[in-house]
Design an enzyme around this catalytic site. Structure first.
Site, PDB file in Angstrom:
ATOM      1  N   GLY A 224       1.119  -1.322   0.042  1.00  0.00           N
ATOM      2  CA  GLY A 224       0.053   0.092  -0.052  1.00  0.00           C
ATOM      3  C   GLY A 224       0.812   1.289  -0.061  1.00  0.00           C
ATOM      4  O   GLY A 224       1.795   1.409  -0.699  1.00  0.00           O
TER       5      GLY A 224
ATOM      6  N   GLY B 232       4.838   1.296  -0.307  1.00  0.00           N
ATOM      7  CA  GLY B 232       5.435   0.963  -1.282  1.00  0.00           C
ATOM      8  C   GLY B 232       5.534  -0.579  -1.534  1.00  0.00           C
ATOM      9  O   GLY B 232       4.503  -1.130  -1.268  1.00  0.00           O
TER      10      GLY B 232
ATOM     11  N   GLY C 273      -3.736  -4.002  -6.033  1.00  0.00           N
ATOM     12  CA  GLY C 273      -2.969  -5.253  -6.014  1.00  0.00           C
ATOM     13  C   GLY C 273      -3.041  -6.012  -7.284  1.00  0.00           C
ATOM     14  O   GLY C 273      -1.877  -6.415  -7.735  1.00  0.00           O
ATOM     15  N   ASP C 274      -4.181  -6.122  -7.978  1.00  0.00           N
ATOM     16  CA  ASP C 274      -4.262  -6.874  -9.214  1.00  0.00           C
ATOM     17  C   ASP C 274      -3.594  -6.001 -10.278  1.00  0.00           C
ATOM     18  O   ASP C 274      -2.915  -6.603 -11.211  1.00  0.00           O
ATOM     19  CB  ASP C 274      -5.868  -6.969  -9.488  1.00  0.00           C
ATOM     20  CG  ASP C 274      -6.783  -7.547  -8.393  1.00  0.00           C
ATOM     21  OD1 ASP C 274      -5.912  -8.280  -7.523  1.00  0.00           O
ATOM     22  OD2 ASP C 274      -7.769  -7.007  -8.328  1.00  0.00           O
TER      23      ASP C 274
END
Ligand SMILES: O=P(O)(O)OC[C@@]1(O)O[C@H](CO)[C@@H](O)[C@@H]1O
Length: 319
Positions: free
Chosen positions: A234, A237, A263-264
């Site tokens: 997040g 980094g 994230g994807d």
């Protein structure tokens, strides 16, 4: 071609709140948006928009509104016919960019559907550079479904990535090195689940600027056979351990509107850079570039067709 498998796809319903969520109170919704979601669907959409052929495989009733929504995005799909309606996952988004996600369990899958998924993925894997196994497993699916698939797909030659959490992730960790994928993309908590360490502590240390423990846990996974570990943290980094190199990238300063799909998108950015033959530091820069743009977009907003010249991550080699 990059093939993604989403065993539990979702209609992502984003409810925009005009004020921070009042837990236990009455919350009014300012606007609602529905978009097709599920981790593998998101990855395939970003990869395809980046100019690399992608196909999203998922179970769904052929007439489900989800299938129509997916078709409208233009992403290539292989729909494994089922009867249970695709779940609706709710995101409560407030004006400060805090997102509260409420994910449904999804419909139960039967043994015939699982067989169809296995054989379809095995067929597609023969022509794929990567097969990416994504997300939660719905009822009716054993926790070690992904671990079994990694083992079964290995002879096909495609590289294999897994992005999941909780019980399926624990089942995968228990089967290392035999079921070791070529790539995992955990967040801090999931890295803890995989490596058998305290993920909350990894996240706390990373938030304080100490990414050493994250790097150590990621390297330990490589010693257990995992090819590469992309850890998304997040606002703290990301860390990549790949090709015997360890890199850290800071999170570019963006106004965060919704982290759903970030994230994807990072995973898709990594794959897109890899498809261009770029080295680990660039794979991480592309991951962070895509992830941060996703976080700046509302709902399940995805970075579709980014210009790499706009990536602003600062990278540091950790080994
Ligand atoms: O319940 P799962 O399968 O773990 O995650 C599903 C999900 O939260 O993941 C995507 C974001 O990563 C969303 O599109 C979707 O709603």
């Amino acid at each position: 071609m990059i093939v993604t498998l989403t065993m539990n796809p979702s209609v992502d319903r984003t409810a925009q709140l005009p004020a921070p969520l009042a837990v236990g109170g009455v919350n009014r919704i300012a606007a609602v948006d529905d978009s097709p979601g599920g981790k593998g669907v998101n990855v395939a959409r970003v990869v395809a928009a980046g100019g690399v052929e992608a196909r999203a495989v998922f179970p769904a009733p052929p007439e489900d509104p989800f299938v129509t929504m997916c078709a409208a995005t233009g992403v290539a799909t292989s729909v494994m016919p089922t009867t249970g309606a695709v779940r609706i996952n709710l995101t409560l988004a407030d004006p400060e960019g805090t997102t509260t996600k409420i994910n449904s369990p999804g419909p139960e899958l039967d043994a015939a559907t699982l067989d169809r998924v296995r054989s379809t993925i095995a067929d597609l894997a023969r022509d794929a550079q990567w097969v990416v196994l994504c997300g939660s497993l719905p009822r009716g699916v054993e926790d070690d479904f992904y671990a079994d698939l990694v083992t079964a797909l290995r002879p096909a030659g495609a590289r294999l990535a897994v992005d999941t959490s909780d019980a399926p992730l624990a089942a995968l960790a228990a089967r290392l090195p035999d079921a070791a994928p070529d790539l995992v993309k955990p967040n801090g908590e999931e890295l803890g689940q995989l490596a058998g360490v305290d993920g909350a502590e990894l996240e706390r240390r990373a938030a304080d600027g100490d990414t050493g423990p994250v790097a150590a846990a990621a390297r330990a996974l490589r010693e257990r056979g995992v090819g590469a570990v992309l850890v998304t943290l997040g606002g703290a980094g990301a860390v990549l351990v790949d090709d015997d190199e360890t890199w850290f990238a800071n999170a570019p300063a963006v106004q965060v509107r919704s982290t759903v799909g970030a994230g994807d998108s990072a995973l898709a950015g990594y794959l897109l850079a890899g498809a261009r033959g770029l080295p680990p530091r660039d794979r991480l820069a592309w991951a962070v570039g895509h992830g941060s743009v996703a976080a700046s977009l509302p709902g399940t907003g995805l970075p579709l067709g980014l210009d790499p010249a706009t990536f602003r991550a600062t990278l540091r080699r950790l080994d």
